[in-house]
Scaffold this active site. Structure first.
Site, PDB file in Angstrom:
ATOM      1  CD  GLU A 212      14.327  74.579  46.937  1.00  0.00           C
ATOM      2  OE1 GLU A 212      14.069  73.378  46.754  1.00  0.00           O
ATOM      3  OE2 GLU A 212      13.447  75.412  47.229  1.00  0.00           O
ATOM      4  CB  CYS A 246      17.292  66.951  44.106  1.00  0.00           C
ATOM      5  SG  CYS A 246      16.069  67.922  43.222  1.00  0.00           S
TER       6      CYS A 246
END
Ligand code: NAD
Length: 463
Positions: A212, A246
């Site tokens: 991720e 993010c």
């Protein structure tokens, strides 16, 4: 922590896994309940840790971590029996008198490495999937958010036997030692460069990975009647956690004639949300540490057309900042910003914007603000990103029925909801054939059996 201790922990988890105690649905649900209760009982501990690490408000701590973790646990508890059930699939006629199904096997002992920006969610939401799928797990929270790392370790200790799930705190040194060991699955959240280190370490044992990662997520503002609402949605998504998200809109691409109105609305919204001095706002976070603050300061040094840009190093504060008249060559466009700085680039025609986005690494998210259905469809079909969110920011990750993950440079694999369960389960194909009838058509000598084979090998399936 010494390598020998790490080896012993992995060994004890392997032995525990072999006992089969993690396998029954009841035991998995019990483990998930235990985690949920510990989180509920430690809400204050979690909020305090996030306040110490980020000065994060209680509201944001609940919305971005505690609430979403509890929701994921509840969803897993309620759905586990159906997720885990073997899935019967059809069997072709050529294999007649057989049954075929897919069984979800836990991998065994998995490693979960979290990142610092949403420390609880990024460690515990993958863990929910790992437990639901019947694995043992070692969780390595990020050392960069030290108070949260301690709290995660405490929560895990209170929730599980250490042979089942254990948190190991530490920095690069511990991460490197962990990665030198053989795991059955590695789930990593963090930057692209560290992701490559993880992938390399995993390759040694051919360990499957989920990565991720991050990147620069563009926010395209093309045509919209309601610039006030657009601005609220962008300012919220960009400046939540002071931009250390993010999937935060990294930069804005706006149609030239809309720029002035957009900037005015962004400024008004920033003031409405955080007051005329955001440093005094209880709802505005701080930068995680001096190193990150200096990195962000470097992106602003020498910049023209900066709106905001106030820095208080001692208090790790950077005000919500806009860089107007930005160009693709600007240093803020060379790396993921991961902080409260929002460059604005204009375009004349949407083709230009799409072309520029497609020239770059595939982002974790693309945001599009438009009233135009055709453009929605065009962006959906002609761009590639982990996720696409239309007329909002961040929110697509709050739906646990949407798998969350990157593509290309922004990551490999995905999770949330059932996707987490699937990530931590090996899909084992099982076929069972009956002993009767035993036809010799597929065995040598083949003689003239080809015509029979061709006859039955069509699209006929035994259901
Ligand atoms: P980080 O520094 O917290 O590192 C992540 C993990 O990697 C930590 O557990 C850390 O101990 C470990 N690590 C650090 N250096 C290492 C090394 N040399 N070798 C082995 N392990 C090492 O996190 P970060 O990388 O600063 O995180 C920020 C990045 O993460 C941003 O790019 C952001 O976009 C991305 N991110 C992605 C997601 C997502 O869900 N896709 C979520 C959060 C953050």
């Amino acid at each position: 922590m010494q390598i020998i201790e790490i080896k012993n922990i992995i060994k004890s988890q392997r032995e525990y896994f072999k006992t089969g105690k993690t396998l029954s649905i009841e035991s998995r649900i019990e483990a998930l309940r235990s985690l949920k209760n510990t989180i509920i009982n430690n809400e204050v501990l979690i909020s305090d840790a996030l306040y110490k690490d980020f000065k994060r408000s209680q509201f944001e701590s609940y919305a971005t971590e505690i609430g979403s973790i509890i929701e994921e646990i509840d969803h897993a508890i309620n759905s586990l029996s159906s997720w885990a059930r073997p899935k019967r699939v059809s069997t072709p006629l050529v294999l007649f008198y057989s049954r075929s199904y897919i069984v979800n096997d836990p991998y065994g002992v998995v490693l979960i490495m979290g990142a610092w920006n949403y420390p609880f969610s990024l460690s515990l939401i993958p863990l929910i999937g790992a437990i639901a799928a019947g694995n043992c797990a070692i969780v390595k929270p990020s050392e960069t958010s030290p108070n949260s790392s301690k709290a995660i370790t405490r929560i895990i200790k209170q929730s599980f036997a250490k042979e089942h799930v254990l948190a190991i705190e530490g920095g690069v040194d511990v991460a490197t030692k962990l990665l030198s060991q053989r795991f059955d699955y590695i789930f990593f959240t963090g930057g692209v460069n560290i992701g490559k280190i993880v992938a390399k370490a995993a390759a040694k044992y051919l360990t499957p990975v989920t990565l991720e990662l991050g990147g620069k997520s563009p926010c395209i503002v093309n045509d919209t009647a309601d610039m006030q609402t657009v601005s609220k949605r962008i300012v919220w998504g960009k400046f939540i956690n002071a931009g250390q998200t993010c999937i935060a809109p990294d930069y804005i691409l706006v149609k030239k004639e809309l720029k002035e109105s957009l900037i005015k609305n962004l400024e008004d919204t920033i003031e409405k949300f955080y007051g005329d001095d955001p440093k005094k706002s209880h709802d505005y976070c701080r930068i995680i540490n001096k190193r990150h603050l200096e990195r962000l300061e470097g992106l602003l040094t020498g910049q023209e057309h900066v709106i905001g840009g106030k820095i208080d190093k001692k208090n790790l504060y950077i005000s919500p900042t806009i860089i107007d008249n930005c160009s693709w060559k600007n240093k803020a466009m060379k790396e993921e910003i991961f902080g409260p700085i929002l460059p604005i680039i204009t375009y004349d025609h949407i083709d230009e914007a799409i072309e520029e986005v497609n020239k770059r690494e595939k982002p974790l998210a693309i945001y599009l603000f438009t009233d135009n259905r055709e453009l929605e469809e065009r962006i959906t079909k002609t761009t590639s990103s982990g996720g696409l969110c239309i007329n909002a920011t961040i929110l697509h990750t709050s739906n646990y029925d949407l798998p969350f993950g990157g593509v290309g440079n922004s990551g490999i694999g995905n999770y949330h909801g059932k996707a987490s369960f699937d990530t931590f389960s090996h899909k084992k194909s099982v076929m069972k054939k009956s002993f009767w009838p035993e036809l010799d058509v597929s065995y040598p000598p083949y003689g003239n059996k080809l015509s029979i084979l061709k006859m039955i090998w069509g699209n006929n399936f035994l259901k």
